[in-house]
Design a protein around this motif. Structure first.
Motif, PDB file in Angstrom:
ATOM      1  N   PRO A 134     -22.022  -5.570  10.508  1.00 22.47           N
ATOM      2  CA  PRO A 134     -21.166  -6.085   9.307  1.00 22.47           C
ATOM      3  C   PRO A 134     -20.261  -4.779   8.994  1.00 22.47           C
ATOM      4  O   PRO A 134     -20.634  -3.763   9.074  1.00 22.47           O
ATOM      5  N   LYS A 135     -18.937  -5.331   8.356  1.00 14.32           N
ATOM      6  CA  LYS A 135     -17.934  -4.176   8.141  1.00 14.32           C
ATOM      7  C   LYS A 135     -18.549  -3.271   7.011  1.00 14.32           C
ATOM      8  O   LYS A 135     -19.234  -3.939   6.244  1.00 14.32           O
ATOM      9  N   LEU A 136     -17.654  -2.011   6.810  1.00 13.52           N
ATOM     10  CA  LEU A 136     -18.249  -1.321   5.568  1.00 13.52           C
ATOM     11  C   LEU A 136     -17.821  -2.134   4.315  1.00 13.52           C
ATOM     12  O   LEU A 136     -18.682  -2.175   3.505  1.00 13.52           O
ATOM     13  N   ARG A 137     -16.761  -3.012   4.374  1.00 10.49           N
ATOM     14  CA  ARG A 137     -16.512  -3.722   2.984  1.00 10.49           C
ATOM     15  C   ARG A 137     -17.741  -4.765   2.787  1.00 10.49           C
ATOM     16  O   ARG A 137     -18.153  -4.788   1.844  1.00 10.49           O
ATOM     17  N   ASP A 138     -18.192  -5.517   3.785  1.00 12.90           N
ATOM     18  CA  ASP A 138     -19.116  -6.380   3.705  1.00 12.90           C
ATOM     19  C   ASP A 138     -20.466  -6.070   3.271  1.00 12.90           C
ATOM     20  O   ASP A 138     -21.148  -6.459   2.482  1.00 12.90           O
ATOM     21  N   LEU A 142      -7.324  -0.551   2.569  1.00 12.93           N
ATOM     22  CA  LEU A 142      -8.368   0.147   3.169  1.00 12.93           C
ATOM     23  C   LEU A 142      -9.799  -0.846   3.677  1.00 12.93           C
ATOM     24  O   LEU A 142     -10.400  -0.748   4.674  1.00 12.93           O
ATOM     25  N   LEU A 143      -9.999  -1.746   2.669  1.00 15.43           N
ATOM     26  CA  LEU A 143     -11.288  -2.398   2.982  1.00 15.43           C
ATOM     27  C   LEU A 143     -10.941  -3.803   3.074  1.00 15.43           C
ATOM     28  O   LEU A 143     -12.087  -4.665   3.261  1.00 15.43           O
ATOM     29  N   LYS A 144      -9.719  -4.449   2.783  1.00 15.36           N
ATOM     30  CA  LYS A 144      -9.457  -5.745   2.883  1.00 15.36           C
ATOM     31  C   LYS A 144     -10.283  -6.538   1.896  1.00 15.36           C
ATOM     32  O   LYS A 144     -10.760  -7.792   2.010  1.00 15.36           O
ATOM     33  N   ASN A 195     -23.658 -11.929   4.811  1.00 18.45           N
ATOM     34  CA  ASN A 195     -22.680 -10.853   5.172  1.00 18.45           C
ATOM     35  C   ASN A 195     -23.275 -10.305   6.611  1.00 18.45           C
ATOM     36  O   ASN A 195     -23.233  -8.967   6.700  1.00 18.45           O
ATOM     37  N   GLY A 196     -24.228 -10.687   7.219  1.00 14.03           N
ATOM     38  CA  GLY A 196     -24.666 -10.239   8.472  1.00 14.03           C
ATOM     39  C   GLY A 196     -25.870  -9.198   8.380  1.00 14.03           C
ATOM     40  O   GLY A 196     -26.088  -8.299   9.237  1.00 14.03           O
ATOM     41  N   MET A 197     -26.514  -9.308   7.226  1.00 13.08           N
ATOM     42  CA  MET A 197     -27.667  -8.220   6.959  1.00 13.08           C
ATOM     43  C   MET A 197     -28.766  -8.952   6.817  1.00 13.08           C
ATOM     44  O   MET A 197     -29.604  -8.443   5.653  1.00 13.08           O
ATOM     45  N   LYS A 237     -12.900 -11.338  -0.186  1.00 11.43           N
ATOM     46  CA  LYS A 237     -12.334 -10.788   0.939  1.00 11.43           C
ATOM     47  C   LYS A 237     -11.102 -11.603   1.088  1.00 11.43           C
ATOM     48  O   LYS A 237     -10.706 -12.665   0.930  1.00 11.43           O
ATOM     49  N   LYS A 238     -10.128 -10.681   1.780  1.00 11.93           N
ATOM     50  CA  LYS A 238      -8.820 -11.067   1.628  1.00 11.93           C
ATOM     51  C   LYS A 238      -8.410 -12.132   2.720  1.00 11.93           C
ATOM     52  O   LYS A 238      -7.547 -13.000   2.352  1.00 11.93           O
TER      53      LYS A 238
END
Ligand code: SF4
Ligand code: SF4
Length: 404
Positions: free
Chosen positions: A95-99, A135-137, A216-218, A347-348
């Motif tokens: 997962p991205k930092l944002r997620d 930065l985070l979308k 979010n994949g966690m 999310k963008k």
């Protein structure tokens, strides 16, 4: 048993009769051509994925897990579960930092709460939104929920003795939103339940239900929270013999359904003890309990049934409670998804789709022109308030305002 093994054979894709009804009800499919849709992503895709994981399609990330396909399916196929389980099993991307930030509601709440006025000020500034977008979308058009400087847990702990004095007790799974963002909803619940002669207790210690972590994949972290929460619920419900009430439809669905179906966490002994507060209160009133309503309460209310409330089939309890209040002019809004789906609409890459999905609902709200929109889900509240300008309140808060 490992999480991944559990999810392979759990879902009933064989029962799909290929009628395609689910595709007509999927809100994402109507607005995003990149998404394969529930039939293809769910039962059809599962047949292929079981033969060869190569057939896993990363476009499954566009599924919002709203469960509308499951509500529509005449064969009772767990379409959304199939899709989420496939993401858990086959998506190996980190997962991205944002997620991670969006899904870590306990962490964010704990960090933000002590400096809530600063965080609230910064997250509403255009420059901060532009930076987060770049930065985070996280889409800059999104409005962020405000944090409360004081937690609900702290407020209720100070009233432990007073609550214990009531002849009857319930435990309350308040969720992150009530604890970190809007303790007033918890206070409103306490007011209504106290008026019915019921005291409110905290669980020994609750953690985020994990819904945002699942999408979010966690999932490993979500399963850890699920095991912790089920142990706490067991203490209250099985050892203590208490009902556990909730005010968030998404937390409730997650604890009751997603824990066993997606995370492999057995909740069989506690599941039936967990109910939305509106159902609990309605059933109490049905059995003869009474509430004293203000004589001068007048409100035009439009009720939006959140997708997860529809999946549980419990919107009817909130509706009946609201209709019961003298002085209420009630409109049941058409069944529709608001588009935010928790962290999805932040999310963008999803923002435009989220707003397009919610457009019909927003239009209907503007046509009805209510004093307040009622809704049992906090993220629907954020989405509707941001997109229409109308105030959204949980049915429990409306009830609290309406009683003496
Ligand atoms: S609605 Fe149910 S039975 Fe029909 S195609 Fe979708 S999953 Fe299959
Ligand atoms: S859960 Fe919602 S978004 Fe996902 S396939 Fe079903 S209807 Fe579509």
């Amino acid at each position: 048993m490992k999480l991944q093994e559990y999810t392979v054979s759990k879902h009933n894709f064989e029962e799909c009769m290929k009628c395609t009804i689910c595709t007509a009800y999927c809100p994402v499919l109507q607005v995003n051509p990149l998404y394969p849709g529930p039939k293809q992503a769910g039962p059809d895709g599962e047949r292929l994925r079981l033969k060869d994981p190569y057939f896993f399609n990363y476009a499954l990330k566009y599924c919002m897990n709203c469960k509308r396909c499951e509500v529509a399916c005449p064969s009772g196929v767990n379409v959304a579960d199939l899709i989420q389980a496939a993401r858990i099993k086959y998506d190996s991307s980190k997962p991205k930092l944002r997620d991670q930030l969006l899904a870590s509601t306990d962490f964010m709440g704990t960090v933000a709460r002590p400096v809530a006025p600063i965080v609230n000020g910064v997250t509403s500034m255009g420059i901060a939104k532009t930076a987060m977008d770049a930065l985070l979308k996280i889409d800059r058009q999104r409005t962020f929920p405000k944090y409360s400087p004081r937690s609900f847990e702290r407020w209720l702990k100070r009233r432990e003795k007073e609550q214990a004095a009531f002849p009857e007790q319930v435990a309350y799974f308040h969720g992150c939103y009530v604890n970190y963002n809007y303790p007033q909803l918890g206070k409103d619940l306490v007011k209504v339940l106290n008026a019915l002669g019921v005291g409110v207790k905290l669980l020994e210690k609750e953690k985020c239900c994990g819904i945002a972590m699942i999408t979010n994949g966690m999932s490993e972290k979500a399963a850890k929270n699920a095991r912790h929460n089920v142990a706490a619920l067991r203490k209250a419900a099985v050892d203590g013999g208490l009902k556990v009430v909730t005010t968030s439809s998404s937390c409730t669905l997650t604890i009751r359904e997603e824990y066993p179906n997606l995370l492999g966490v057995d909740n069989a002994d506690v599941r039936d003890s967990i109910v939305m507060a509106t159902r609990y209160i309605f059933e109490k009133l049905e059995k003869g309990a009474t509430l004293k309503f203000k004589a001068d309460f007048h409100k035009k209310i439009a009720y939006h049934v959140p997708c997860h409330m529809e999946k549980m089939g419990w919107g009817v309890f909130s509706e009946k409670l609201l209709r019961m209040i003298p002085g209420v002019e009630f409109t049941l809004l058409d069944s529709a998804c608001c588009g935010i789906a928790g962290t999805y609409g932040f999310k963008k890459e999803n923002y435009a789709a989220a707003q397009a999905i919610g457009a019909a609902l927003f239009d209907q709200i503007c046509t009805v022109n209510p004093d307040v929109v009622a809704c049992d889900c906090e993220t629907c509240k954020w989405q509707i308030e941001m997109s229409t300008g109308y105030t959204v309140a949980n049915p429990i808060s409306i009830l609290a305002e309406a009683i003496e």
